[in-house]
Design an enzyme around this catalytic site. Structure first.
Site, PDB file in Angstrom:
ATOM      1  N   GLU A   1      -0.900  -8.312   5.282  1.00  0.00           N
ATOM      2  CA  GLU A   1      -0.570  -8.479   6.217  1.00  0.00           C
ATOM      3  C   GLU A   1      -1.413  -8.394   7.557  1.00  0.00           C
ATOM      4  O   GLU A   1      -1.809  -9.114   8.761  1.00  0.00           O
ATOM      5  CB  GLU A   1       0.680  -7.657   7.261  1.00  0.00           C
ATOM      6  CG  GLU A   1      -0.167  -5.669   7.865  1.00  0.00           C
ATOM      7  CD  GLU A   1      -0.434  -5.153   6.234  1.00  0.00           C
ATOM      8  OE1 GLU A   1      -0.548  -5.760   5.210  1.00  0.00           O
ATOM      9  OE2 GLU A   1      -0.759  -3.781   6.669  1.00  0.00           O
TER      10      GLU A   1
ATOM     11  N   HIS B   1      -2.880  -4.798   1.517  1.00  0.00           N
ATOM     12  CA  HIS B   1      -2.303  -5.535   3.049  1.00  0.00           C
ATOM     13  C   HIS B   1      -2.734  -6.900   3.466  1.00  0.00           C
ATOM     14  O   HIS B   1      -3.794  -7.145   3.645  1.00  0.00           O
ATOM     15  CB  HIS B   1      -3.414  -4.643   4.528  1.00  0.00           C
ATOM     16  CG  HIS B   1      -2.798  -3.298   4.484  1.00  0.00           C
ATOM     17  ND1 HIS B   1      -2.503  -2.856   5.147  1.00  0.00           N
ATOM     18  CD2 HIS B   1      -3.941  -1.743   3.969  1.00  0.00           C
ATOM     19  CE1 HIS B   1      -2.476  -0.925   5.301  1.00  0.00           C
ATOM     20  NE2 HIS B   1      -2.798  -0.842   4.331  1.00  0.00           N
TER      21      HIS B   1
ATOM     22  N   CYS C   1       0.918  -1.160   0.047  1.00  0.00           N
ATOM     23  CA  CYS C   1      -0.030   0.175  -0.097  1.00  0.00           C
ATOM     24  C   CYS C   1       0.946   1.337  -0.390  1.00  0.00           C
ATOM     25  O   CYS C   1       1.550   1.527  -0.868  1.00  0.00           O
ATOM     26  CB  CYS C   1      -0.860   0.125   1.285  1.00  0.00           C
ATOM     27  SG  CYS C   1      -2.482   1.067   0.984  1.00  0.00           S
TER      28      CYS C   1
HETATM   29  N1  GLN Z   1      -3.688   6.424   0.898  1.00  0.00           N
HETATM   30  C1  GLN Z   1      -1.943   6.139   1.966  1.00  0.00           C
HETATM   31  C2  GLN Z   1      -0.749   6.595   1.165  1.00  0.00           C
HETATM   32  O1  GLN Z   1      -1.100   8.011   0.311  1.00  0.00           O
HETATM   33  C3  GLN Z   1      -1.374   4.662   1.800  1.00  0.00           C
HETATM   34  C4  GLN Z   1      -3.093   3.901   2.759  1.00  0.00           C
HETATM   35  C5  GLN Z   1      -2.292   2.484   3.192  1.00  0.00           C
HETATM   36  O2  GLN Z   1      -1.111   2.153   2.983  1.00  0.00           O
HETATM   37  N2  GLN Z   1      -3.071   1.878   3.518  1.00  0.00           N
HETATM   38  O3  GLN Z   1      -0.285   6.663   1.542  1.00  0.00           O
END
Ligand code: GLN
Length: 195
Positions: A181, A179, A81
Site C-alpha cells: 500500500e 507494504h 506485515c
Molecule cells: N514489527 C511489527 C510487528 O511485529 C510489524 C511491522 C509492520 O507491520 N511494518 O507487529
C-alpha cells in the site's frame, strides 16, 4: 455504480488509509472496520501493517478478538506485515499474549522483526506470480516478519525475497510481509480483490 462486495480495512492501527485508497482506486467500495457492526457489513478484510502487539491489545480489550478470528476463518482476508503475523498459525515474539495470540488461519510460521530494527527497513523489486503472469512489484519492508516455515500442501508461495517467502496464499487468504500500500503498484490489491 453497484458493487458486488465491500472490502473492509481493519482500522485499529497502522497504514489503513493507504489500503483503503488503493482498493478504491481499483473501483471497489470499502469500509473502515473498527467494531462488530462494521465487521458484519463487509465480506472481506484487509489487516494492515503496523504493530501486531498494539493490535492484539486493542482488539482483546474491546472484545473484537474472537469476532475477527471467526471472520478470518470464513471470509477472504489479506494481511500485510503485522497483518501476516496475525494470520499465521504460529508467530514467534507474541508469547506474552499466551496461546491465543494469532487468528491462526494460515499454515505459516513467522518470526517478528526478523530483518532488524526500523533503520534496517528497505525497498526492493520482487517478481510475483499473480493473476496468471509474473509481475515485477516494488516492495517496502519495515521491521518485517520473516516466514520460516509453511505447509507446502496448503500454502502457495507467490513471491520470494532472497530465498524467503514474502507473498503467500492459502485458499482465500493472502499474506505479504511487506507494504504494497506504500507503493504505486496496485497489482497485489487487485489480485486480492478478485479472489
Ligand atoms: N514489527 C511489527 C510487528 O511485529 C510489524 C511491522 C509492520 O507491520 N511494518 O507487529
Amino acid at each position: 455504480m453497484t458493487y458486488s462486495k465491500i472490502i473492509g480495512v481493519l482500522a485499529i492501527q497502522g497504514a489503513y488509509f493507504k489500503h483503503q485508497k488503493a482498493v478504491e482506486k481499483l473501483g471497489y467500495k470499502t469500509l473502515l472496520v473498527r467494531n462488530k457492526q462494521e465487521l458484519d457489513s463487509v465480506n472481506s478484510l484487509i489487516i494492515p501493517g503496523g504493530e501486531s502487539t498494539a493490535m492484539i491489545i486493542i482488539l482483546k480489550k474491546h472484545g473484537m478478538w474472537d469476532e475477527l478470528k471467526s471472520f478470518c476463518k470464513s471470509y477472504p482476508v489479506f494481511g500485510t506485515c503485522a497483518g501476516t503475523i496475525l494470520l499465521a498459525k504460529k508467530s514467534h515474539g507474541l508469547e506474552c499474549f499466551g496461546e491465543d495470540n494469532t487468528f491462526s488461519v494460515m499454515d505459516i510460521e513467522v518470526v517478528r522483526n526478523s530483518y532488524g530494527r526500523q533503520v534496517d527497513s528497505f525497498k526492493t523489486d520482487l517478481e510475483a506470480s499473480i493473476s496468471g503472469s509474473v509481475k515485477t512489484i516494488p516492495a517496502i519492508f519495515i521491521r518485517a516478519p520473516q516466514v520460516i516455515g509453511f505447509d507446502e500442501q496448503k500454502v502457495k508461495v507467490l513471491s520470494y525475497c532472497e530465498g524467503s517467502p514474502v507473498l503467500l496464499q492459502q485458499n482465500n487468504c493472502l499474506a505479504c510481509t511487506f507494504h504494497p500500500e506504500l507503493t504505486d503498484s496496485l497489482d497485489i490489491h487487485d489480485y486480492f480483490c478478485k479472489l
